[in-house]
Design a protein around this motif. Structure first.
Motif, PDB file in Angstrom:
ATOM      1  N   GLY A  69       8.848  -1.508  -7.130  1.00  0.00           N
ATOM      2  CA  GLY A  69       8.915  -0.901  -6.661  1.00  0.00           C
ATOM      3  C   GLY A  69       8.219   0.334  -7.121  1.00  0.00           C
ATOM      4  O   GLY A  69       8.108   2.028  -6.897  1.00  0.00           O
ATOM      5  N   ASN A  70       7.913   0.471  -8.534  1.00  0.00           N
ATOM      6  CA  ASN A  70       6.713   1.419  -9.264  1.00  0.00           C
ATOM      7  C   ASN A  70       5.511   1.575  -8.376  1.00  0.00           C
ATOM      8  O   ASN A  70       4.964   0.296  -8.116  1.00  0.00           O
ATOM      9  CB  ASN A  70       6.458   0.550 -10.957  1.00  0.00           C
ATOM     10  CG  ASN A  70       7.723   0.549 -11.334  1.00  0.00           C
ATOM     11  OD1 ASN A  70       8.186   1.158 -11.682  1.00  0.00           O
ATOM     12  ND2 ASN A  70       7.811  -0.699 -12.042  1.00  0.00           N
ATOM     13  N   ASN A  71       5.312   2.752  -8.712  1.00  0.00           N
ATOM     14  CA  ASN A  71       3.799   3.354  -7.731  1.00  0.00           C
ATOM     15  C   ASN A  71       2.816   3.117  -9.236  1.00  0.00           C
ATOM     16  O   ASN A  71       2.353   4.326  -9.668  1.00  0.00           O
ATOM     17  CB  ASN A  71       4.139   5.276  -7.761  1.00  0.00           C
ATOM     18  CG  ASN A  71       2.727   5.635  -6.419  1.00  0.00           C
ATOM     19  OD1 ASN A  71       2.296   4.159  -6.079  1.00  0.00           O
ATOM     20  ND2 ASN A  71       2.876   6.515  -6.750  1.00  0.00           N
ATOM     21  N   ILE A  72       1.814   2.493  -8.543  1.00  0.00           N
ATOM     22  CA  ILE A  72       0.337   2.490  -9.227  1.00  0.00           C
ATOM     23  C   ILE A  72      -0.437   2.814  -9.220  1.00  0.00           C
ATOM     24  O   ILE A  72      -1.003   2.436  -7.940  1.00  0.00           O
ATOM     25  CB  ILE A  72       0.814   0.909 -10.055  1.00  0.00           C
ATOM     26  CG1 ILE A  72       0.325  -0.035  -8.580  1.00  0.00           C
ATOM     27  CG2 ILE A  72       2.031   0.688 -11.158  1.00  0.00           C
ATOM     28  CD1 ILE A  72       0.371  -1.178  -9.664  1.00  0.00           C
ATOM     29  N   CYS A  88       0.793  -1.262  -0.102  1.00  0.00           N
ATOM     30  CA  CYS A  88      -0.453  -0.305  -0.217  1.00  0.00           C
ATOM     31  C   CYS A  88       0.957   1.158   0.156  1.00  0.00           C
ATOM     32  O   CYS A  88       2.089   1.223   0.495  1.00  0.00           O
ATOM     33  CB  CYS A  88      -0.556   0.018   0.937  1.00  0.00           C
ATOM     34  SG  CYS A  88      -1.792   1.192   1.397  1.00  0.00           S
ATOM     35  N   ASN A  89       0.706   2.250  -0.718  1.00  0.00           N
ATOM     36  CA  ASN A  89       1.642   3.353  -1.014  1.00  0.00           C
ATOM     37  C   ASN A  89       0.247   4.542  -0.733  1.00  0.00           C
ATOM     38  O   ASN A  89       0.526   5.257  -1.150  1.00  0.00           O
ATOM     39  CB  ASN A  89       2.223   3.492  -2.660  1.00  0.00           C
ATOM     40  CG  ASN A  89       3.380   5.200  -2.632  1.00  0.00           C
ATOM     41  OD1 ASN A  89       4.250   5.011  -1.181  1.00  0.00           O
ATOM     42  ND2 ASN A  89       3.147   4.780  -3.681  1.00  0.00           N
ATOM     43  N   GLY A  90      -0.947   4.412  -0.173  1.00  0.00           N
ATOM     44  CA  GLY A  90      -2.242   4.781  -0.284  1.00  0.00           C
ATOM     45  C   GLY A  90      -3.473   4.641  -0.388  1.00  0.00           C
ATOM     46  O   GLY A  90      -3.544   4.083  -1.398  1.00  0.00           O
ATOM     47  N   PRO A  91      -3.748   4.303   0.651  1.00  0.00           N
ATOM     48  CA  PRO A  91      -5.783   4.316   0.224  1.00  0.00           C
ATOM     49  C   PRO A  91      -6.605   4.737  -0.528  1.00  0.00           C
ATOM     50  O   PRO A  91      -6.442   5.422  -0.655  1.00  0.00           O
ATOM     51  CB  PRO A  91      -5.521   3.026   2.629  1.00  0.00           C
ATOM     52  CG  PRO A  91      -5.212   4.508   2.596  1.00  0.00           C
ATOM     53  CD  PRO A  91      -4.042   4.647   1.742  1.00  0.00           C
ATOM     54  N   PRO A  92      -7.582   3.454  -0.938  1.00  0.00           N
ATOM     55  CA  PRO A  92      -8.377   4.890  -1.356  1.00  0.00           C
ATOM     56  C   PRO A  92      -8.920   5.587  -0.704  1.00  0.00           C
ATOM     57  O   PRO A  92      -9.646   5.474   0.327  1.00  0.00           O
ATOM     58  CB  PRO A  92      -9.443   3.195  -1.284  1.00  0.00           C
ATOM     59  CG  PRO A  92      -9.162   1.735  -1.605  1.00  0.00           C
ATOM     60  CD  PRO A  92      -7.999   2.389  -0.202  1.00  0.00           C
TER      61      PRO A  92
END
Length: 158
Positions: free
Chosen positions: A123-126, A99-103
């Protein structure tokens, strides 16, 4: 002009892992595997292959850390409703993403921005993003009570 297609490069040794991650993560968005035209290249998409993954063999001494990319990249999938933002995020986490930012809403961008962010295996931020305002989704109206049935009229047909 809209983007025609996008491709990322991943270490060839991790190609199968990354492809499995994206197939699971993008399934809620209707993405499927369309083709593998050559070894270590796959085209995924909802209607046609607009997202490509290429496994790249490293040159000796090229990158001792084992990652082909020097810096991760960011890309977003535009989705038609907020439920898909949640489905995308859950599928990505279930496939091993981080997780890099929840909905949720991102008012710092604009009042309609609703998105979730996940880091893929390399490591790509999708991101999955829905720019439709909340009132365009049935969940908004269902929660408001407009779909509640009226009280019984006492007609004796209980």
């Amino acid at each position: 002009m809209p983007i025609s297609h996008l491709g990322i490069c991943v270490p060839a040794a991790r190609f199968d892992e990354v492809v499995a991650f994206y197939k699971a993560t993008l399934a809620p968005l209707g993405y499927i595997e369309h083709m593998r035209p050559v070894e270590n290249v796959v085209g995924l998409g909802a209607r046609y292959p607009d997202f490509w993954i290429t496994g790249v063999k490293e040159e000796e001494g090229d990158n001792a850390g084992g990652d082909v990319q020097r810096k991760p990249i960011h890309f977003a999938f535009d989705v038609s409703n907020r439920t898909l933002v949640h489905d995308f995020h859950a599928a990505a986490l279930g496939a091993g993403g981080k997780c890099n930012g929840p909905p949720g809403p991102r008012p710092q961008y604009n009042r309609f921005y609703y998105a979730s962010f996940v880091l893929d295996p390399v490591g790509n931020n999708i991101e999955a993003i829905c720019m439709w305002p909340a009132w365009t989704h049935w969940q908004y109206w269902a929660g408001s009570g407009v779909f509640r049935s009226s009280e019984k009229t006492g007609s004796g047909s209980e």
